[in-house]
Structure formats: C-alpha cells, structure tokens
Design a protein around this motif. Structure first.
Motif, PDB file in Angstrom:
ATOM      1  N   ALA A  62      -4.234   0.416  12.087  1.00 21.95           N
ATOM      2  CA  ALA A  62      -3.953  -0.498  11.160  1.00 21.95           C
ATOM      3  C   ALA A  62      -3.171  -1.685  11.611  1.00 21.95           C
ATOM      4  CB  ALA A  62      -3.134   0.034   9.986  1.00 21.95           C
ATOM      5  N   LEU A  63      -4.143  -2.871  11.508  1.00 27.49           N
ATOM      6  CA  LEU A  63      -3.513  -3.996  12.411  1.00 27.49           C
ATOM      7  C   LEU A  63      -3.153  -5.183  11.482  1.00 27.49           C
ATOM      8  CD1 LEU A  63      -6.811  -4.211  14.766  1.00 27.49           C
ATOM      9  CD2 LEU A  63      -4.881  -3.015  15.295  1.00 27.49           C
ATOM     10  N   SER A  64      -3.213  -5.229  10.251  1.00 27.76           N
ATOM     11  CA  SER A  64      -2.804  -6.352   9.524  1.00 27.76           C
ATOM     12  C   SER A  64      -1.337  -6.545   9.703  1.00 27.76           C
ATOM     13  CB  SER A  64      -3.237  -6.409   8.166  1.00 27.76           C
ATOM     14  OG  SER A  64      -4.659  -6.313   7.993  1.00 27.76           O
ATOM     15  N   ASN A  65      -0.919  -7.860   9.661  1.00 27.17           N
ATOM     16  CA  ASN A  65       0.587  -8.286   9.646  1.00 27.17           C
ATOM     17  C   ASN A  65       0.781  -9.464   8.738  1.00 27.17           C
ATOM     18  OD1 ASN A  65      -0.069 -10.531  11.064  1.00 27.17           O
ATOM     19  ND2 ASN A  65       0.077  -9.444  13.162  1.00 27.17           N
ATOM     20  N   PRO A  66       1.993  -9.604   8.285  1.00 25.16           N
ATOM     21  CA  PRO A  66       3.262  -9.059   8.752  1.00 25.16           C
ATOM     22  C   PRO A  66       3.148  -7.406   8.184  1.00 25.16           C
ATOM     23  CG  PRO A  66       3.797 -10.182   6.970  1.00 25.16           C
ATOM     24  CD  PRO A  66       2.409 -10.395   7.256  1.00 25.16           C
ATOM     25  N   THR A  67       4.283  -6.654   8.396  1.00 26.29           N
ATOM     26  CA  THR A  67       4.222  -5.192   7.970  1.00 26.29           C
ATOM     27  C   THR A  67       3.706  -4.958   6.532  1.00 26.29           C
ATOM     28  OG1 THR A  67       5.855  -4.878  10.090  1.00 26.29           O
ATOM     29  CG2 THR A  67       5.638  -2.948   8.598  1.00 26.29           C
ATOM     30  N   SER A  68       4.329  -5.721   5.740  1.00 27.51           N
ATOM     31  CA  SER A  68       3.861  -5.621   4.327  1.00 27.51           C
ATOM     32  C   SER A  68       2.644  -5.728   4.155  1.00 27.51           C
ATOM     33  CB  SER A  68       4.857  -6.724   3.624  1.00 27.51           C
ATOM     34  OG  SER A  68       4.459  -7.952   3.825  1.00 27.51           O
ATOM     35  N   GLN A  69       1.839  -6.109   4.940  1.00 25.74           N
ATOM     36  CA  GLN A  69       0.360  -6.204   4.718  1.00 25.74           C
ATOM     37  C   GLN A  69      -0.346  -5.293   5.418  1.00 25.74           C
ATOM     38  OE1 GLN A  69       1.570  -8.631   1.990  1.00 25.74           O
ATOM     39  NE2 GLN A  69      -0.727  -8.762   2.257  1.00 25.74           N
ATOM     40  N   SER A  70       0.334  -4.506   6.240  1.00 24.36           N
ATOM     41  CA  SER A  70      -0.429  -3.345   6.946  1.00 24.36           C
ATOM     42  C   SER A  70      -0.964  -2.416   6.250  1.00 24.36           C
ATOM     43  CB  SER A  70       0.299  -2.585   8.038  1.00 24.36           C
ATOM     44  OG  SER A  70      -0.059  -1.764   8.796  1.00 24.36           O
ATOM     45  N   GLU A  71      -2.354  -2.033   6.503  1.00 27.18           N
ATOM     46  CA  GLU A  71      -3.070  -1.017   5.563  1.00 27.18           C
ATOM     47  C   GLU A  71      -2.462   0.476   5.450  1.00 27.18           C
ATOM     48  OE1 GLU A  71      -5.728  -4.051   7.155  1.00 27.18           O
ATOM     49  OE2 GLU A  71      -4.319  -2.854   8.264  1.00 27.18           O
ATOM     50  N   CYS A  72      -1.615   0.675   6.576  1.00 34.61           N
ATOM     51  CA  CYS A  72      -0.692   1.940   6.460  1.00 34.61           C
ATOM     52  C   CYS A  72       0.270   1.810   7.483  1.00 34.61           C
ATOM     53  CB  CYS A  72      -1.572   3.466   6.336  1.00 34.61           C
ATOM     54  SG  CYS A  72      -2.286   3.536   8.047  1.00 34.61           S
ATOM     55  N   THR A  73       1.409   2.588   7.436  1.00 33.61           N
ATOM     56  CA  THR A  73       2.362   2.754   8.523  1.00 33.61           C
ATOM     57  C   THR A  73       1.795   3.808   9.187  1.00 33.61           C
ATOM     58  OG1 THR A  73       3.910   4.236   7.333  1.00 33.61           O
ATOM     59  CG2 THR A  73       4.081   1.962   6.927  1.00 33.61           C
ATOM     60  N   ALA A  74       2.587   3.853  10.485  1.00 37.71           N
ATOM     61  CA  ALA A  74       2.275   4.907  11.507  1.00 37.71           C
ATOM     62  C   ALA A  74       2.730   6.234  10.962  1.00 37.71           C
ATOM     63  CB  ALA A  74       2.951   4.592  12.843  1.00 37.71           C
ATOM     64  N   GLU A  75       3.730   6.138  10.430  1.00 40.97           N
ATOM     65  CA  GLU A  75       4.402   7.579   9.777  1.00 40.97           C
ATOM     66  C   GLU A  75       3.299   8.046   8.615  1.00 40.97           C
ATOM     67  OE1 GLU A  75       8.197   9.439   7.363  1.00 40.97           O
ATOM     68  OE2 GLU A  75       8.079   7.027   7.589  1.00 40.97           O
ATOM     69  N   GLU A  76       2.609   7.123   7.835  1.00 40.78           N
ATOM     70  CA  GLU A  76       1.691   7.712   6.974  1.00 40.78           C
ATOM     71  C   GLU A  76       0.479   8.195   7.420  1.00 40.78           C
ATOM     72  OE1 GLU A  76       2.856   4.336   3.269  1.00 40.78           O
ATOM     73  OE2 GLU A  76       1.385   3.978   4.689  1.00 40.78           O
ATOM     74  N   ALA A  77      -0.076   7.369   8.500  1.00 41.32           N
ATOM     75  CA  ALA A  77      -1.112   7.973   9.260  1.00 41.32           C
ATOM     76  C   ALA A  77      -1.008   9.416   9.997  1.00 41.32           C
ATOM     77  CB  ALA A  77      -1.594   6.823  10.467  1.00 41.32           C
ATOM     78  N   TYR A  78       0.180   9.359  10.453  1.00 38.48           N
ATOM     79  CA  TYR A  78       0.372  10.797  11.162  1.00 38.48           C
ATOM     80  C   TYR A  78       0.862  11.934  10.162  1.00 38.48           C
ATOM     81  CZ  TYR A  78       1.291   8.782  15.599  1.00 38.48           C
ATOM     82  OH  TYR A  78       1.281   8.061  17.020  1.00 38.48           O
ATOM     83  N   THR A  79       1.170  11.540   9.148  1.00 38.41           N
ATOM     84  CA  THR A  79       1.688  12.450   7.979  1.00 38.41           C
ATOM     85  C   THR A  79       0.464  12.811   7.291  1.00 38.41           C
ATOM     86  OG1 THR A  79       3.802  11.607   7.463  1.00 38.41           O
ATOM     87  CG2 THR A  79       2.941  12.974   5.861  1.00 38.41           C
ATOM     88  N   TRP A  80      -0.445  12.027   6.521  1.00 40.42           N
ATOM     89  CA  TRP A  80      -1.608  12.494   5.903  1.00 40.42           C
ATOM     90  C   TRP A  80      -2.896  12.891   6.883  1.00 40.42           C
ATOM     91  CZ3 TRP A  80      -1.369   6.896   3.458  1.00 40.42           C
ATOM     92  CH2 TRP A  80      -0.426   6.870   2.278  1.00 40.42           C
TER      93      TRP A  80
END
Length: 458
Positions: free
Chosen positions: A436-454
């Motif tokens: 998930a490469l988009s920035n700033p963070t608010s525009q990111s497709e998902c967070t690292a935590e979400e990717a790991y959790t899901w």
C-alpha cells in the motif's frame, strides 16, 4: 559593519569548515577560487544572520574575536552536539507535527549546518516531519506559515523573463533542480503555488541522505494557476489567483523554463519533475529526455524502489518475477511507471518480449479493471495495460477474477484495501505480497497493521 581582513583568513576555515567535510560543502566560493586575493567573509551581526556560516553558540573564543561577535552572543560556548541535544528535547515537547515542521524550517533558516546534523543523526524520527506525511499538511497551509523563500517561484507573470528570474538565485553552481507545478501534490491534489514544500523537503533529504551540497540544490515552483476553488478563495493563498493555464500556453511556458535552465546552468544540471499531473508528467518526460538531463520521481523513482522491494520479497514468495501475477489499484504516473519497470525486468530475466511480460500485470483505475474493450477511451499511457478480459467494475471483483500474487496500491485513495479485499487475496495465496504505497498516511490503501491482521499471516 567591519569585514574580515587578511589577518583573519586563518580563522575562516573554523567558520566555514566543519560541515564541509560532512556534507560535501565546498570550502571556497566561486569568487574565492577565481580571485582568492579578494576573499572576504561576513562578520559580526551579518554573520549570525547567514544560515550557511552561522554556528550560534558554537563559535569559539577565537572565532568571536576574529569575526566581531563579542557582545552579540552570550558568553557560553555550546558545542554542536549540545545544541543538537537541546533542539531534539524541544522538538519532542511539541505535540503537533506541523509545529515540529515549522521549528525545523526555522532552524534551517538560521543554522543550516545544525539543521542537517540534526536530520542525519535523527533521520528515522525526523523523516516523517521533513517529508511525508507532515509535509502534506505544510503544503496545504503553506500560505499561512510562509516566512521566507526557500526556492524560486516562477509564475506566468515572468513569461519571457524566466532566464532573468533564474539569475536572481544567489547560487551559480546548481547541480539538482526539483521542480513542481503543484497540480498533484502527494495524494492531496492541486495545491498550486503551495506545492513548494515538496521540492524543499525532497532536496533536504538529498543533502542529508545523499550528500548533495545544499548550495547545489534549487527548489522551484512553476505557478500557472490552480483549479483548487478553496485556495482561490483563501485570503492567505500566495499564488496566482487564476485557473490553471493549459494547452499551448502551458507548453510554451515550460519550454521557456527548460531552455532557460539549460542556458543558465548548463547541460549537466539534473531537472527532476515532481508531482506533475499525469497528463503533463508523461509528455514532459518524453519531450525533454533527449535534450536535457531529466527525471520523474513519481514515474521512475517510485518504480525503482518498488521493484527492489518485490525482488527482495521473492525470497519469501518463491519463484521468479515471471511466476507472479500483479494487480495494481491506481493507473496514474506511479502505477504505470512501476508496472512498466517490472515488465522490463521480467522481460530481461525471462528473455521474452516486454509485451508478453505486460500480460502478467493488470491495472484497476477509477472505472474498474483496464481491459481491451476500454482501449479507445483510455489515455495513451494506460493502453499497454488493456488486456483481453471481461469488464470488472471494482477492486474486489478484480482480485477474485485475476487472482494476483502481488497487490500494489498507488491510487491515492485511502482505505481501499478493505478486509474483504485482503481476505479474498489470501484465499488463494498462502503468502501474498501487499504494498500500500499511497501517501500521505491518510491516503494509504491500508495500514501495515490492517494488512497483517486481515491476512492472518502472523
């Protein structure tokens, strides 16, 4: 105001040195190299207002005598390390990232060496302040926080006089220019003249992390107007209050700029196009790549970094690039730039035509999966990615249909890698690669935590 005399020249290295060894700063100016017998240096009060040579409380007793600083500084002598410790303590007391950003910009304006020392020694902590995500907020509020110019603003008012404007910049030995027209700042859209924060921040990193002399860097904003209604109505907006110039007027203005840059700084100066809108970015790169030393970070730089990440990840995924199936959300400069570089590397490794490699790469834009039936309506840079497939309207449907092993987000739209999307990806991948490469963070497709959790990979 007294100036340095011949007897003071032995002290000059103590003032101008130090950072020179660390950051590649030239000890002498062009004038010194050409006519050393006329060398002079700012002294006294003016020296303390010169960010390149000011050392604040770090001036020694000898330097204070030689450069008429007695009485202008408190008696304490504080080393650069002590000043750095104090500044980091002060920065950490700020709760708002934008306050930290403004404090750092103030430091750069009064003590350049200490600014870069601070940034180099604390890069992990300060990188998100000097650049993304905080620089995005700084650009949005640039008119309100603007204090002094950190680069050149070249607007349509200067049409026909761009070469003269370039000559107003005090440095002559420019090696790198980062230029933006502010139309597509990060994932924030058209910020017009206020996009200047991006070239300034990027060049700060080139110095701190790449060792490029600060005096060799030039941030430039090309102001051709803005289509951002909110900015046009903002009483503190610092740019032209008009709609963006387009078509031939825009092309002619940029051509004058590129010609003036080459004439003023020579053929070896690097011009980096930064955060231009898709419809201009590809055309500018194609138009000037054979006549100028040009580079587009969004198209080429991001692609190089992502490709290196993908290659590194293959150690966990297994197989080669050609064994992977790629699905991109976002088909703009970044998305198509990354896709093309991956295809080129895949083609090279497999010793196959690049057209064959592209068939392993699929892109989704705002209208859905890019497929052959859409080819006539697509922008030119999207057409190589229009493969034969039935239409798919959304990302979730595309994931289920294409079954990618690697999912890459470059859309600039936040929260688009939903739980359903990632769960679908994991249904046919034991170890999917999610970027998930988009920035700033608010525009990111998902967070690292979400990717790991899901994905439940941990």
């Amino acid at each position: 105001m007294a100036s340095a005399t011949t007897k003071d020249l032995s002290d000059v290295a103590a003032v101008g040195g130090g950072v020179g060894d660390t950051y590649g700063e030239d000890r002498g100016s062009e004038d010194q190299l050409l006519t050393p017998w006329t060398f002079s240096v700012a002294s006294g009060y003016s020296l303390l207002r010169d960010p390149r040579h000011n050392k604040g409380l770090a001036f020694t007793e000898r330097e204070r005598d030689a450069h008429y600083l007695r009485g202008l500084l408190p008696p304490t002598i504080s080393s650069q390390q002590a000043q750095e410790k104090k500044l980091m303590k002060n920065l950490r007391e700020y709760q708002v990232p934008l306050q930290k950003y403004m404090s750092l910009m103030d430091l750069e304006e009064r003590n350049e060496r200490l600014f870069y020392k601070l940034l180099i020694d604390n890069v992990e902590e300060l990188l998100p302040i000097v650049y993304t995500p905080t620089v995005g907020e700084a650009c949005q509020k640039y008119g309100s926080i603007f204090r002094r110019p950190q680069g050149l603003f070249i607007s349509l008012k200067e049409k026909g006089k761009i070469l003269e404007v370039l000559k107003n910049w005090p440095e002559r030995g420019i090696q790198v220019i980062v230029v933006t027209d502010g139309e597509r700042i990060l994932g924030l859209g058209d910020l017009g003249c206020q996009g200047m924060g991006i070239p300034v921040g990027k060049l700060s990193l080139y110095t701190a992390l790449g060792g490029v002399r600060p005096s060799a860097c030039l941030p430039i904003t090309i102001d051709v107007g803005t289509n951002n209604k909110q900015l046009l109505q903002d009483e503190f907006y610092i740019g032209l209050r008009q709609k963006r110039a387009t078509g031939q007027e825009y092309a002619d203005f940029l051509h004058e700029f590129m010609s003036a840059v080459k004439q003023n700084y020579g053929e070896k100066v690097l011009v980096q196009f930064e955060d231009f809108a898709n419809h201009n970015a590809f055309e500018l790169l194609a138009k000037y790549r054979s006549t100028h030393l040009v580079f587009n970070d969004d198209i080429q730089g991001t692609a190089a970094v992502v490709l290196s990440g993908v290659v590194a990840a293959l150690k966990l995924l297994g197989g080669t690039l050609a064994d992977q199936t790629f699905l991109f959300l976002g088909a703009g400069e970044a998305g198509t730039g990354i896709a093309e570089l991956i295809a080129l590397e895949m083609s090279k490794q497999a010793k196959a035509p690049v057209e064959e490699a592209r068939k392993k790469i699929w892109l989704v834009d705002s209208k859905g999966l890019i497929v052959g039936s859409r080819k006539e309506s697509l922008q030119q840079f999207k057409k190589p990615w229009a493969h034969e497939h039935e239409p798919v309207k959304d990302l979730l449907g595309a994931v289920k249909a294409i079954k990618p092993t690697i999912l890459i987000g470059s859309s600039g739209v936040g929260k688009t890698f939903t739980k359903e999307v990632i769960e679908a990806l994991c249904s046919f991948n034991k170890k999917p690669l999610i970027m998930a490469l988009s920035n700033p963070t608010s525009q990111s497709e998902c967070t690292a935590e979400e990717a790991y959790t899901w994905s439940k990979v941990i």
